[in-house]
Design a protein around this motif. Structure first.
Motif, PDB file in Angstrom:
ATOM      1  N   HIS A  80      22.354 -39.174  32.244  1.00  0.00           N
ATOM      2  CA  HIS A  80      22.345 -39.120  30.785  1.00  0.00           C
ATOM      3  C   HIS A  80      22.686 -37.712  30.299  1.00  0.00           C
ATOM      4  O   HIS A  80      23.472 -37.539  29.368  1.00  0.00           O
ATOM      5  CB  HIS A  80      20.985 -39.561  30.247  1.00  0.00           C
ATOM      6  CG  HIS A  80      20.858 -39.468  28.772  1.00  0.00           C
ATOM      7  ND1 HIS A  80      21.509 -40.329  27.923  1.00  0.00           N
ATOM      8  CD2 HIS A  80      20.172 -38.598  27.988  1.00  0.00           C
ATOM      9  CE1 HIS A  80      21.223 -40.003  26.677  1.00  0.00           C
ATOM     10  NE2 HIS A  80      20.412 -38.958  26.693  1.00  0.00           N
ATOM     11  N   HIS A  81      22.087 -36.694  30.934  1.00  0.00           N
ATOM     12  CA  HIS A  81      22.336 -35.316  30.512  1.00  0.00           C
ATOM     13  C   HIS A  81      23.749 -34.863  30.856  1.00  0.00           C
ATOM     14  O   HIS A  81      24.308 -34.027  30.158  1.00  0.00           O
ATOM     15  CB  HIS A  81      21.314 -34.364  31.125  1.00  0.00           C
ATOM     16  CG  HIS A  81      19.955 -34.499  30.528  1.00  0.00           C
ATOM     17  ND1 HIS A  81      19.706 -34.319  29.187  1.00  0.00           N
ATOM     18  CD2 HIS A  81      18.761 -34.819  31.081  1.00  0.00           C
ATOM     19  CE1 HIS A  81      18.423 -34.505  28.942  1.00  0.00           C
ATOM     20  NE2 HIS A  81      17.826 -34.819  30.068  1.00  0.00           N
ATOM     21  N   SER A  82      24.336 -35.378  31.916  1.00  0.00           N
ATOM     22  CA  SER A  82      25.693 -34.963  32.263  1.00  0.00           C
ATOM     23  C   SER A  82      26.732 -35.619  31.361  1.00  0.00           C
ATOM     24  O   SER A  82      27.843 -35.116  31.238  1.00  0.00           O
ATOM     25  CB  SER A  82      26.000 -35.293  33.730  1.00  0.00           C
ATOM     26  OG  SER A  82      26.148 -36.675  33.911  1.00  0.00           O
ATOM     27  N   GLU A  83      26.383 -36.715  30.709  1.00  0.00           N
ATOM     28  CA  GLU A  83      27.320 -37.369  29.806  1.00  0.00           C
ATOM     29  C   GLU A  83      27.500 -36.576  28.513  1.00  0.00           C
ATOM     30  O   GLU A  83      28.582 -36.601  27.922  1.00  0.00           O
ATOM     31  CB  GLU A  83      26.841 -38.786  29.474  1.00  0.00           C
ATOM     32  CG  GLU A  83      26.967 -39.737  30.646  1.00  0.00           C
ATOM     33  CD  GLU A  83      26.309 -41.076  30.398  1.00  0.00           C
ATOM     34  OE1 GLU A  83      25.688 -41.264  29.334  1.00  0.00           O
ATOM     35  OE2 GLU A  83      26.407 -41.932  31.292  1.00  0.00           O
ATOM     36  N   ARG A  84      26.491 -35.857  28.078  1.00  0.00           N
ATOM     37  CA  ARG A  84      26.586 -35.076  26.843  1.00  0.00           C
ATOM     38  C   ARG A  84      27.686 -34.027  26.911  1.00  0.00           C
ATOM     39  O   ARG A  84      28.557 -33.992  26.044  1.00  0.00           O
ATOM     40  CB  ARG A  84      25.253 -34.408  26.520  1.00  0.00           C
ATOM     41  CG  ARG A  84      24.219 -35.351  26.017  1.00  0.00           C
ATOM     42  CD  ARG A  84      22.980 -34.588  25.645  1.00  0.00           C
ATOM     43  NE  ARG A  84      21.832 -35.475  25.600  1.00  0.00           N
ATOM     44  CZ  ARG A  84      20.603 -35.058  25.516  1.00  0.00           C
ATOM     45  NH1 ARG A  84      20.332 -33.779  25.474  1.00  0.00           N
ATOM     46  NH2 ARG A  84      19.611 -35.916  25.482  1.00  0.00           N
ATOM     47  N   THR A  87      31.127 -35.557  26.924  1.00  0.00           N
ATOM     48  CA  THR A  87      31.533 -36.067  25.614  1.00  0.00           C
ATOM     49  C   THR A  87      32.007 -34.926  24.724  1.00  0.00           C
ATOM     50  O   THR A  87      33.042 -35.024  24.069  1.00  0.00           O
ATOM     51  CB  THR A  87      30.359 -36.810  24.947  1.00  0.00           C
ATOM     52  OG1 THR A  87      29.943 -37.873  25.808  1.00  0.00           O
ATOM     53  CG2 THR A  87      30.761 -37.376  23.607  1.00  0.00           C
ATOM     54  N   VAL A  88      31.263 -33.830  24.720  1.00  0.00           N
ATOM     55  CA  VAL A  88      31.636 -32.681  23.900  1.00  0.00           C
ATOM     56  C   VAL A  88      32.966 -32.106  24.371  1.00  0.00           C
ATOM     57  O   VAL A  88      33.878 -31.878  23.572  1.00  0.00           O
ATOM     58  CB  VAL A  88      30.534 -31.595  23.929  1.00  0.00           C
ATOM     59  CG1 VAL A  88      31.006 -30.313  23.278  1.00  0.00           C
ATOM     60  CG2 VAL A  88      29.278 -32.110  23.246  1.00  0.00           C
ATOM     61  N   LEU A  89      33.107 -31.886  25.668  1.00  0.00           N
ATOM     62  CA  LEU A  89      34.351 -31.316  26.199  1.00  0.00           C
ATOM     63  C   LEU A  89      35.533 -32.247  25.971  1.00  0.00           C
ATOM     64  O   LEU A  89      36.642 -31.801  25.700  1.00  0.00           O
ATOM     65  CB  LEU A  89      34.203 -31.020  27.694  1.00  0.00           C
ATOM     66  CG  LEU A  89      33.311 -29.838  28.043  1.00  0.00           C
ATOM     67  CD1 LEU A  89      33.086 -29.776  29.547  1.00  0.00           C
ATOM     68  CD2 LEU A  89      33.900 -28.544  27.533  1.00  0.00           C
ATOM     69  N   GLY A  90      35.300 -33.528  26.088  1.00  0.00           N
ATOM     70  CA  GLY A  90      36.380 -34.494  25.901  1.00  0.00           C
ATOM     71  C   GLY A  90      36.884 -34.559  24.476  1.00  0.00           C
ATOM     72  O   GLY A  90      38.042 -34.892  24.232  1.00  0.00           O
TER      73      GLY A  90
END
Length: 171
Positions: A80-84, A87-90
């Motif tokens: 969950h924490h690695s998805e944040r 998402t921001v970088l993408g």
């Protein structure tokens, strides 16, 4: 002589019963616990283990099941924490590139891939010079590793669409 044979036969029978009892109460549950641990350690999803046997084996099985639940919960949290950040970088229009001390790419967002016209679809783990033909990027990265100050430069980006890019590289 027959009383000796009878006593010997009874001793063998009693020993056999005691051995069977030990196997059923200790060895079989221990083997089941061992198989369960091996299945879990190979990455396969396993259900909680219910061990019939001595209290010690039940305690070990319960502790293992609790450890398994905690690991699954922590893995979910990590995911969950690695998805944040992904998402921001993408969603950024700016290209972001993270390079390790061995000059291999640790992370690259989509904007960075497009701006630098990467030659490889999945750049993670690949050497920087293999992924991008932009020598100024490689030079700025080398300079940034050698200096505590940020390196700021402009260069003409490679690829079909020629454009001038501004680069900031920091350690």
């Amino acid at each position: 002589l027959w009383p000796i044979w009878l006593a010997g036969g009874l001793a063998i029978a009693a020993g056999s019963l005691a051995t069977r009892y030990c196997v059923q109460r200790i060895a079989m549950p221990l083997a089941a616990l061992m198989r369960h641990v091996q299945t879990a350690s190979s990455g396969n999803d396993v259900r909680p283990l219910d061990v019939d046997g001595h209290d010690e084996l039940r305690i070990v099985a319960g502790a293992f099941s609790q450890l398994q639940r905690q690991l699954a919960r922590r893995l979910d949290q990590i995911q969950h924490h690695s998805e944040r950040p992904q998402t921001v970088l993408g969603s950024m229009a700016e290209g972001v590139l993270a390079v390790g001390p061995d000059k291999t790419i640790l992370l690259a967002n989509d904007a960075g891939r497009q701006l630098l016209d990467f030659a490889i679809l999945d750049p993670v783990g690949r050497p920087l010079l293999e992924v991008t033909r932009a020598r100024p990027v490689s030079e700025a990265v080398m300079e940034a590793f050698a200096s505590p100050e940020p390196v700021i430069t402009e260069f003409v980006a490679p690829g079909l669409l020629r454009r001038t890019l501004s680069l900031r590289a920091t350690r």
